[in-house]
Design a protein around this motif. Sequence first.
Motif, short mmCIF file in Angstrom:
data_model
loop_
_atom_site.label_atom_id
_atom_site.label_comp_id
_atom_site.label_asym_id
_atom_site.label_seq_id
_atom_site.Cartn_x
_atom_site.Cartn_y
_atom_site.Cartn_z
N ILE A 32 0.79 -1.20 -0.02
CA ILE A 32 -0.10 0.01 -0.05
C ILE A 32 0.92 1.20 -0.07
CG2 ILE A 32 -1.74 1.37 1.42
CD1 ILE A 32 -2.53 -1.41 2.36
N ALA A 33 1.79 1.22 0.85
CA ALA A 33 2.76 2.46 1.01
C ALA A 33 3.51 2.55 -0.23
CB ALA A 33 3.78 2.30 2.09
N ALA A 34 4.04 1.49 -1.04
CA ALA A 34 4.98 1.53 -2.27
C ALA A 34 4.06 2.16 -3.30
CB ALA A 34 5.38 0.32 -2.61
N ARG A 35 2.73 1.87 -3.42
CA ARG A 35 1.73 2.32 -4.38
C ARG A 35 1.38 3.76 -4.10
NH1 ARG A 35 -3.56 3.74 -5.64
NH2 ARG A 35 -4.21 3.33 -7.75
N ASN A 36 1.54 4.21 -2.89
CA ASN A 36 1.33 5.70 -2.61
C ASN A 36 2.33 6.59 -2.76
OD1 ASN A 36 -1.51 5.54 -1.83
ND2 ASN A 36 -0.95 5.14 0.27
N VAL A 37 3.74 6.00 -2.51
CA VAL A 37 4.84 6.76 -2.79
C VAL A 37 4.92 6.93 -4.46
CG1 VAL A 37 7.50 6.14 -3.04
CG2 VAL A 37 6.08 5.75 -1.10
N ALA A 38 4.53 5.66 -5.23
CA ALA A 38 4.68 5.82 -6.73
C ALA A 38 3.72 6.81 -7.12
CB ALA A 38 4.36 4.41 -7.02
N LEU A 39 2.67 7.01 -6.50
CA LEU A 39 1.85 8.18 -7.05
C LEU A 39 2.50 9.43 -6.92
CD1 LEU A 39 -1.57 7.01 -5.49
CD2 LEU A 39 -1.10 6.95 -7.73
N LYS A 40 3.56 9.65 -6.25
CA LYS A 40 4.32 10.77 -6.16
C LYS A 40 5.37 10.92 -7.19
CE LYS A 40 1.93 11.89 -2.21
NZ LYS A 40 1.02 13.23 -2.46
N ALA A 41 5.51 10.19 -8.15
CA ALA A 41 6.59 10.20 -9.06
C ALA A 41 6.62 11.39 -9.60
CB ALA A 41 6.43 8.84 -9.86
N LYS A 42 7.84 11.82 -9.93
CA LYS A 42 8.21 12.92 -10.82
C LYS A 42 7.81 12.58 -12.16
CE LYS A 42 11.62 15.10 -7.53
NZ LYS A 42 13.21 15.46 -7.43
N GLU A 43 8.20 11.52 -12.60
CA GLU A 43 8.06 11.17 -13.96
C GLU A 43 7.28 9.58 -13.95
OE1 GLU A 43 11.16 11.46 -16.69
OE2 GLU A 43 11.59 13.37 -16.16
N ARG A 44 6.31 9.41 -14.64
CA ARG A 44 5.73 8.33 -14.38
C ARG A 44 6.40 7.10 -15.26
NH1 ARG A 44 0.59 7.08 -12.86
NH2 ARG A 44 1.15 8.77 -11.37
N ALA A 45 7.19 6.26 -14.52
CA ALA A 45 8.13 5.20 -15.30
C ALA A 45 7.65 3.88 -15.05
CB ALA A 45 9.51 5.39 -14.41
N PHE A 46 6.57 3.60 -14.29
CA PHE A 46 5.78 2.22 -14.09
C PHE A 46 4.54 2.60 -13.58
CE2 PHE A 46 8.04 3.62 -10.29
CZ PHE A 46 7.31 3.49 -9.06
N SER A 47 3.72 1.51 -13.48
CA SER A 47 2.43 1.66 -12.93
C SER A 47 2.43 1.38 -11.28
CB SER A 47 1.48 0.63 -13.47
OG SER A 47 0.45 0.20 -12.75
N PRO A 48 1.80 2.46 -10.55
CA PRO A 48 1.72 2.63 -9.21
C PRO A 48 1.13 1.04 -8.77
CG PRO A 48 0.72 4.24 -9.89
CD PRO A 48 1.09 3.67 -11.14
N ASP A 49 0.38 0.42 -9.35
CA ASP A 49 -0.18 -0.98 -9.31
C ASP A 49 0.91 -1.89 -9.04
OD1 ASP A 49 -2.73 0.09 -8.58
OD2 ASP A 49 -3.78 -0.84 -10.40
N LEU A 50 1.97 -1.67 -10.13
CA LEU A 50 3.09 -2.80 -10.07
C LEU A 50 3.70 -2.46 -8.86
CD1 LEU A 50 4.69 -4.88 -11.60
CD2 LEU A 50 5.94 -2.94 -12.59
N ALA A 51 3.71 -1.01 -8.33
CA ALA A 51 4.64 -1.10 -6.93
C ALA A 51 3.81 -1.77 -5.79
CB ALA A 51 4.84 0.30 -6.45
N PHE A 52 2.51 -1.93 -5.90
CA PHE A 52 1.78 -2.69 -4.96
C PHE A 52 2.15 -4.14 -5.10
CE2 PHE A 52 -1.80 -5.10 -3.55
CZ PHE A 52 -2.44 -4.36 -2.38
N THR A 53 2.04 -4.90 -6.17
CA THR A 53 2.46 -6.23 -6.51
C THR A 53 3.69 -6.26 -5.90
OG1 THR A 53 0.99 -6.18 -8.31
CG2 THR A 53 2.61 -8.03 -7.90
N GLY A 54 4.62 -5.60 -6.32
CA GLY A 54 6.28 -5.64 -5.88
C GLY A 54 6.29 -5.54 -4.30
N GLY A 55 5.32 -4.60 -3.80
CA GLY A 55 5.34 -4.67 -2.11
C GLY A 55 4.97 -5.93 -1.53
N LEU A 56 4.12 -6.74 -2.18
CA LEU A 56 3.39 -7.99 -1.58
C LEU A 56 4.74 -9.07 -1.89
CD1 LEU A 56 -0.20 -8.20 -3.32
CD2 LEU A 56 0.57 -7.81 -0.69
#
Length: 293
Positions: free
Chosen positions: A118-142
Amino acid sequence: MEKKNALIAEVEQVPLLSPGVADLLEQTSDPDFDLSDVVRIIRNDAMLTSRLLQIVNSAAFQLAVEVTTVDRAVSMLGTRMVVGVALGCSAEGIFGEALEGYESNGEGVWRHDLYCAIAARNVALKAKERAFSPDLAFTGGLLHDIGKTVASRFLGGTAGQLLEDIRSGRAEDYLSAEAAVLGLEHTWLGFELARKWDLPEVLQQLILHHHHPSEAQPQYRALCYAVHVGDILAMMAGQGTGADCMQYVLDPGFENYFDLKPAQLEAVLLESGEEFLEFEPVMALAMDQAPPD
């Protein structure tokens, strides 16, 4: 060398993911995946279909009308929780096993992984440039700590010494301390397990580099930093995995990829805590554990 070979052999003993779960991870790692692909995968896996319908019709959702279709179940849970439930159902030995070698509280790694996701996805939503899907960060966190289950089986009784090595400066962090004992880090074991499961390359690299994201290949570095920060935030929130909680170094390089000054980090921490309370009962059901009161 003998312990290293035993660790490698232990990775080989871990069961494979079901074809449906493996396909789900492959599809959702593609930034252009379609929700219809998720529904198709679930429909073709009787175990996942049964489990999703059981969860959405549980008391946790308090529905007035029973959900009977995969389409509706996926719509209610959302892709992120579908992935979480799928992993929880198919890899109980990884996410539900008590990490005795880390002196865990007996609940395995899933609560830490869920908060990190959850936190990784929320961090991803603060990206300066969108280099990956925030949902991929969620999966990676799991998935980031899957190697700990294997490492834990060989770390019994060592936590005190590892912590002393860190305090005395003989080890930089828990990762290097465990490497001195085992000859391998849990990140490397997780990477080998991800290879065994034939996970997408991006997830393999994330698992390998989530503690030292600056060492990741450039195309994976931003994602690794998102999960790295999510991991630290999970520990700050009290959702660690045992003796190693808060025994890792935060790499400040995340500031190159995300707009996260201290105030924004605090906001992410608070927001992630609120989301965790919403997701936790669902994941508890996936792990066949009683939802929290």
